[in-house]
Design a protein around this motif. Structure first.
Motif, PDB file in Angstrom:
ATOM      1  N   ILE A   1      95.876  27.561  76.880  1.00  0.00           N
ATOM      2  CA  ILE A   1      95.985  28.562  77.952  1.00  0.00           C
ATOM      3  C   ILE A   1      94.772  28.528  78.890  1.00  0.00           C
ATOM      4  CG2 ILE A   1      97.418  30.080  76.517  1.00  0.00           C
ATOM      5  CD1 ILE A   1      94.812  31.913  76.427  1.00  0.00           C
ATOM      6  N   HIS A   2      94.010  27.433  78.816  1.00  0.00           N
ATOM      7  CA  HIS A   2      92.751  27.389  79.576  1.00  0.00           C
ATOM      8  C   HIS A   2      92.942  27.484  81.082  1.00  0.00           C
ATOM      9  CE1 HIS A   2      94.134  23.333  78.504  1.00  0.00           C
ATOM     10  NE2 HIS A   2      93.761  22.991  79.718  1.00  0.00           N
TER      11      HIS A   2
ATOM     12  N   ASP B   1     102.661  26.023  80.090  1.00  0.00           N
ATOM     13  CA  ASP B   1     101.982  24.913  79.394  1.00  0.00           C
ATOM     14  C   ASP B   1     102.078  25.042  77.877  1.00  0.00           C
ATOM     15  OD1 ASP B   1     100.886  24.109  81.981  1.00  0.00           O
ATOM     16  OD2 ASP B   1      99.335  25.630  81.708  1.00  0.00           O
ATOM     17  N   VAL B   2     103.121  25.666  77.366  1.00  0.00           N
ATOM     18  CA  VAL B   2     103.147  25.921  75.920  1.00  0.00           C
ATOM     19  C   VAL B   2     104.407  25.443  75.194  1.00  0.00           C
ATOM     20  CG1 VAL B   2     101.508  27.816  75.897  1.00  0.00           C
ATOM     21  CG2 VAL B   2     103.916  28.307  76.326  1.00  0.00           C
ATOM     22  N   HIS B   3     105.134  24.519  75.769  1.00  0.00           N
ATOM     23  CA  HIS B   3     106.215  23.913  74.986  1.00  0.00           C
ATOM     24  C   HIS B   3     105.593  22.903  74.021  1.00  0.00           C
ATOM     25  CE1 HIS B   3     109.380  24.634  78.413  1.00  0.00           C
ATOM     26  NE2 HIS B   3     108.790  25.737  78.014  1.00  0.00           N
ATOM     27  N   SER B   4     106.429  22.447  73.070  1.00  0.00           N
ATOM     28  CA  SER B   4     105.863  21.440  72.157  1.00  0.00           C
ATOM     29  C   SER B   4     106.837  20.278  71.938  1.00  0.00           C
ATOM     30  CB  SER B   4     105.417  22.112  70.867  1.00  0.00           C
ATOM     31  OG  SER B   4     104.490  21.280  70.200  1.00  0.00           O
TER      32      SER B   4
ATOM     33  N   ASN C   1      92.768  35.222  74.766  1.00  0.00           N
ATOM     34  CA  ASN C   1      93.360  34.952  73.453  1.00  0.00           C
ATOM     35  C   ASN C   1      93.593  33.459  73.232  1.00  0.00           C
ATOM     36  OD1 ASN C   1      95.485  34.766  75.235  1.00  0.00           O
ATOM     37  ND2 ASN C   1      96.716  36.390  74.303  1.00  0.00           N
ATOM     38  N   ILE C   2      92.693  32.642  73.729  1.00  0.00           N
ATOM     39  CA  ILE C   2      92.792  31.196  73.485  1.00  0.00           C
ATOM     40  C   ILE C   2      92.593  30.934  71.989  1.00  0.00           C
ATOM     41  CG2 ILE C   2      90.348  30.492  73.692  1.00  0.00           C
ATOM     42  CD1 ILE C   2      91.387  28.301  75.703  1.00  0.00           C
TER      43      ILE C   2
END
Ligand code: FES
Ligand code: FES
Lengths: 169, 828
Positions: free
Chosen positions: B275-276, B307-310, B235-236
């Motif tokens: 998400i790689h 790896d998904v904070h912003s 689901n990238i």
């Protein structure tokens, strides 16, 4: 899950359970630690039971167990032995026509990515079974245990009201 | 294959409308979702599939002394354990956003490799150290628990401002935490600040937030030994753009790694472009085992180290202003804490340039940032892409300036607004606003608020009564811009030689077009193929309704599918509020091509010149009316040919390319966003001064995104964006302890807005078409998230004005403890 401790896990013997799922009786031997949500998804093939957090906050995994809306990630399959479970897959008629709640969600654009939708539809079903004509405040209370990250909930109120009207007809 | 055809009831109303475009058609995506049939990546489990789990670091910063996997390997269900050592022997590091960093006086360039599993050192809590594969997910987690990792802990740095001091360095090879920096001046800010009557400054913090979609990351990778290639279902987001992060890491050509995204993705909002790591690890494991390997991220992994904070920023912002209320200059400085690795979305620090002065005329601007690394999980993109904190800091300083010169803040805003006669308006930072009447929008929102003051939520009697109870009500209107339809060429500015850009020629600009395909099927229906992935935006609906109009058939005669990364060309994808504009442009071009081909086929069949036939309502007729062919007839004719004429594709060029007002921005790689959706907000807030809690009583908003292709979807996007803005403003934050331990690793700590916290949203729309796009549409995916936090913060300050606090909303989120400490400080 991330830990650097060690500890052997000796899988306890599987236990046989019988659960009525969407009107059909299912018997299976399951590990005692198998979550009800995983049982429904993997053993019963009911992928409409979505899993968003596995710790009881998001409500994506909501199903009806003996009529009550429950978060299926918070209990184990063995605890559902003998219970009646209804998931979103059980809502539409056999001929494929949608349940009024499903219709209402569609007509009011109450879903976007759809990952929360099964949970909201099932929670709405319980709400309307208990209260066929809820006020906005009652809708708020009834759906407060489900998170939707896409719709901002505005259209979900409308969906519930429209579904209620349809079901009262 | 996903079902996307509308049901008859939806698409065939009793009297057929003039056009499907512009109507709120219900979505074709809904049926499969509502019945539970939709297949998300978590639902994909091929025969023979194994399951992966990860061993993650518990420390924010540590040397990895030893990894002992012997016990794990002894577990009867264990199929594989891999560590960085194995990866280094067979694969490559993942590409990072800042590829090479120049260090020291010599300017020597150093690589900053990020291995998919930590190599020798861990740099954030949750960083994967080893992967294990077992027969099912439960067993895989058991096996992961048996891997013993010995660490030597190091001091950590978990604060962006502190990281700039380089006392603790996250990557010793580069010797500094500041991996990118730029100061850009437009006009003459120095003189503006010297000459102005006043200079106002403020410091504002934007806490670490992110999209947190309900669906976590997932991947099913299958290596095929025979063809030596991979299928990576996942689901990238942007699978045709960021697939390089997967195939380069694996060390294969793009054509050998087929990245495929299901038609249904459970939300992304930008976050899933990063998400790689999971895709790479599952693919490697699959190659080692020669079996499909699946990974489903759990929520704790997702929040802690996914790896998904912003954006995570500290601002110092100054405004030069004259006594008469003229904004003279703007000076923006900020630090953005990117976490442990500078990943692809580093250009989030630049996107604010596309709206650098919001809706105001300010000619002289300085813009400067430091991009720093710390011992936190890495940043990804999130709806708004770094514009949200900028607008927040700017609106805060606008209020501060109004206070300084003693002018009503709304009047101050009005005086400086860009006016309709200035459109199209070129910003100092060279992006261009396309169209709109900003003053009229501000007037309208003021009218709405006036009504609230007259017997509504803000009636003076009610406000006074509430204040007696310690509940302070207030509002401050604010103006908003949503930049849309990003170009792609500028996005690698930070990997370019920035000095050389000053003399770059326009011919060197290289934009990615939007690719769309269609074919006529045997039964005369049409199937279109998108080259981008979707995550709830209704692209299948949009394309079927647009294409139906162009081909003069019904949406129910069209269905829409998706291309994988090998079949699709490299293109940008669903990001940066692009799709309404890019898909509508591509659809028009594609339909024209299909009609031409249909006419050609028919002319050939009748053996007449092409001019003697014409296409209408899904048939081609001889113009003398003597014969006609339906789309089904044409499909049959076409099937007999060696080369099918009715399989067509079209590439729609980025719309800014043909407008020379964008040339300078293009040449110099400044953000190019050719549409500017605009509006004004007025959230009415009530602050309980006893608890510090903020309730939004109602969120008024007036918005304009040009021509609305599907108003229902447009409104849904705005609702969702505003709800995310409410979460950002009041609830959400990935806090960290000083030692780098994350404070929010469950949804009990990272608070998502529920139906109880999102207020009623009262939305009005105007429609000012964009002169730059095929249909007049403007980009619309990110509004709300971009502007709601700023508007809520200004309203909180306004509500608490009677207490004369020092900017109570100077930090996002405006959490109760923050407000209480401000109130307490004032009481002392
Ligand atoms: S998955 Fe059960 S509540 Fe989130
Ligand atoms: S529709 Fe995406 S989370 Fe509700």
């Amino acid at each position: 899950m991330s830990t650097d401790s060690t500890g052997e896990y000796d899988a306890p013997e599987p236990r046989e359970i019988t659960v009525t799922v969407n009107g059909e009786s299912v018997t299976a031997a399951v590990e005692p630690r198998l979550k009800l949500s995983d049982f429904l998804r993997t053993e019963c093939g009911l992928n409409g039971v979505r899993v968003g957090c596995e710790h009881g906050v998001c409500g994506a995994c909501t199903v009806q167990q003996d009529g009550r809306a429950v978060k299926s990630c918070l209990s184990y399959a063995v605890q559902a032995d003998g219970a009646e479970i209804e998931t979103v897959e059980g809502l539409a008629d056999d001929d494929g026509s949608l349940h009024p709640i499903q219709e209402a969600f569609h007509e009011t654009h109450a879903l976007q990515c759809g990952f929360c939708t099964s949970g909201f539809v099932v929670a709405t079903k319980e709400l309307l079974e208990e209260n066929p004509d809820p006020t906005r405040e009652e809708i708020e209370r009834g759906l407060a245990d489900n998170i939707c990250r896409c719709t901002g909930y505005q259209n979900i109120y409308e969906a519930v009201e429209r579904a209620a009207a349809k079901m009262r007809e | 294959m996903s079902q996307s055809q509308p049901t008859e009831a939806d698409a065939e109303p009793e009297s057929e409308p003039e056009s499907f475009t512009g109507q709120g058609l219900p979505r074709v995506e809904d049926h499969r979702i509502l019945t539970g049939e939709a297949e998300y990546i978590h639902d994909v489990t091929p025969e023979n599939c194994l399951h992966m789990a990860l061993v993650r670091s518990m420390h924010a910063h540590a040397e990895v002394v030893d990894i002992d996997a012997s016990e794990a390997e002894d577990h009867p269900d264990c199929e594989l354990v891999l560590t960085a050592e194995d990866l280094k022997a067979n694969y490559n590091p993942m590409p990072t956003g800042v590829g090479r960093i120049e260090i020291g006086a010599s300017g020597e360039a150093v690589e900053l490799p990020e291995w998919s599993l930590a190599d020798e050192k861990v740099r954030f809590v949750g960083e994967p150290v080893a992967l294990v594969v077992a027969s099912n997910r439960y067993a895989a987690e058991d096996v992961a628990d048996l891997v013993t990792v010995e660490y030597d802990t190091l001091e950590a740095v978990a604060d962006g401002m502190a990281a700039r001091e380089d006392e603790v360095v996250v990557h010793e090879s580069i010797g500094t935490n500041v991996v990118d920096h730029e100061r850009i001046e437009f006009g003459d800010p120095e003189t503006a600040f010297e000459d102005a009557d006043h200079v106002v400054s403020g410091e504002y913090s934007w806490g670490r937030i992110s999209g947190v979609p309900l669906e976590t990351a997932g991947v099913v990778a299958t290596y095929d030994e025979e063809t030596d290639s991979f299928d990576v279902d996942c689901n990238i987001q942007l699978h045709t753009l960021v697939d390089d992060t997967i195939y380069e890491t694996l060390g294969y050509d793009a054509d050998d790694v087929r990245v495929n995204v299901p038609a249904d993705v459970g939300g992304s909002y930008g976050t899933k472009i990063a998400i790689h790591r999971y895709c790479c690890l599952a693919a490697m494991a699959s190659q080692q085992l020669n079996r499909p390997v699946k990974f489903e991220e759990d929520r704790i992994e997702n929040l802690q180290g996914g790896d998904v904070h912003s954006s995570d920023r500290e601002y110092e912002i100054r405004m030069a202003v004259d006594d008469d209320g003229t904004m003279r200059g703007l000076d923006v400085w900020f630090v953005d804490d990117f976490g442990a690795f500078p990943r692809y979305p580093i250009n989030q620090v630049l996107k604010p340039l596309s709206v650098v002065t919001n809706s105001y005329v300010i000619d002289d601007v300085a813009y400067e940032y430091d991009l720093v690394l710390t011992n936190k999980t890495s940043q990804t993109a999130y709806r708004g892409f770094g514009v949200d904190p900028h607008i927040y800091a700017l609106e805060m300083v606008v209020d501060a300036a109004a206070r300084e010169i003693g002018m009503d803040p709304t009047e101050f805003r009005r005086r400086n607004l860009i006016t309709p006669d200035q459109m199209p308006y070129t910003l100092p930072s060279k992006n261009v606003y396309d169209s709109g009447d900003y003053p009229a929008t501000l007037d309208r929102i003021e009218e709405i608020i006036e009504d609230e003051r007259d017997g509504g939520l803000l009636d003076p009697d009610v406000v006074a009564e509430k204040r007696e109870e310690g509940k302070y009500r207030g509002v401050q209107t604010s103006v908003i811009i949503e930049p849309g339809v990003s170009g792609s060429d500028w996005t690698d500015r930070q990997r370019s030689n920035r000095e050389a850009l000053e003399s770059r020629s326009r011919e060197e600009v290289d934009e990615l077009p939007e690719h769309l395909r269609a074919e006529l099927r045997e039964d005369g229906t049409v199937r279109a193929y998108l080259a981008t992935d979707s995550s709830g935006q209704g692209h299948q609906t949009l394309v079927s309704q647009l294409l139906a109009d162009e081909l003069e058939i019904l949406p129910s005669e069209i269905d829409v599918d998706y291309l994988d990364s090998v079949d699709a060309p490299t293109e940008y994808g669903s990001a940066a509020s692009r799709m309404a504009v890019m898909l509508s442009g591509a659809t028009v071009g594609l339909a024209e091509r299909l009609v031409e081909r249909a006419e050609e086929l028919a002319a050939d069949h009748w053996d007449v010149p092409a001019d003697d036939v014409s296409y209408r309502d899904g048939t081609v007729e001889l113009i003398d009316g003597s014969d006609s062919l339906s789309l089904a007839d044409l499909a049959e004719l076409d099937a007999e040919r060696d080369e099918r004429l009715t399989r067509v594709s079209y590439n729609y060029d980025h719309p800014a390319l043909e407008h020379e007002e964008f040339d300078e921005a293009f040449r110099r790689k400044f953000p190019v966003y050719p549409t500017a959706a605009f509006g004004a907000n007025a959230p009415i807030v009530e602050v309980d001064v006893g608890t510090g809690e903020v309730e939004i009583l109602k969120f008024h908003t007036v918005r304009d995104c040009g021509t609305m292709l599907n108003p229902t979807i447009v409104e849904g996007q705005a609702h969702g964006g505003i709800a995310q803005g409410v979460g950002a403003a009041l609830l959400e934050e990935f806090g960290y302890e000083a030692d780098g331990q994350p404070q929010a690793i469950t949804l009990f700590d990272y608070l998502l807005p529920s139906i109880e916290t999102v207020p009623e949203i009262e939305m009005e729309h105007t429609e000012t078409p964009s002169p730059y796009t095929e249909t007049g549409a403007k980009g619309v995916g990110e509004g709300g998230m971009i502007d709601a936090p700023a508007s809520i913060a200004t309203s909180i300050n306004a509500a608490l004005e009677p207490l004369s606090l020092d900017e109570p909303a100077d930090r996002i989120p405006v959490a109760p403890d923050h407000l209480r400490s401000k109130i307490r400080d004032a009481e002392e």
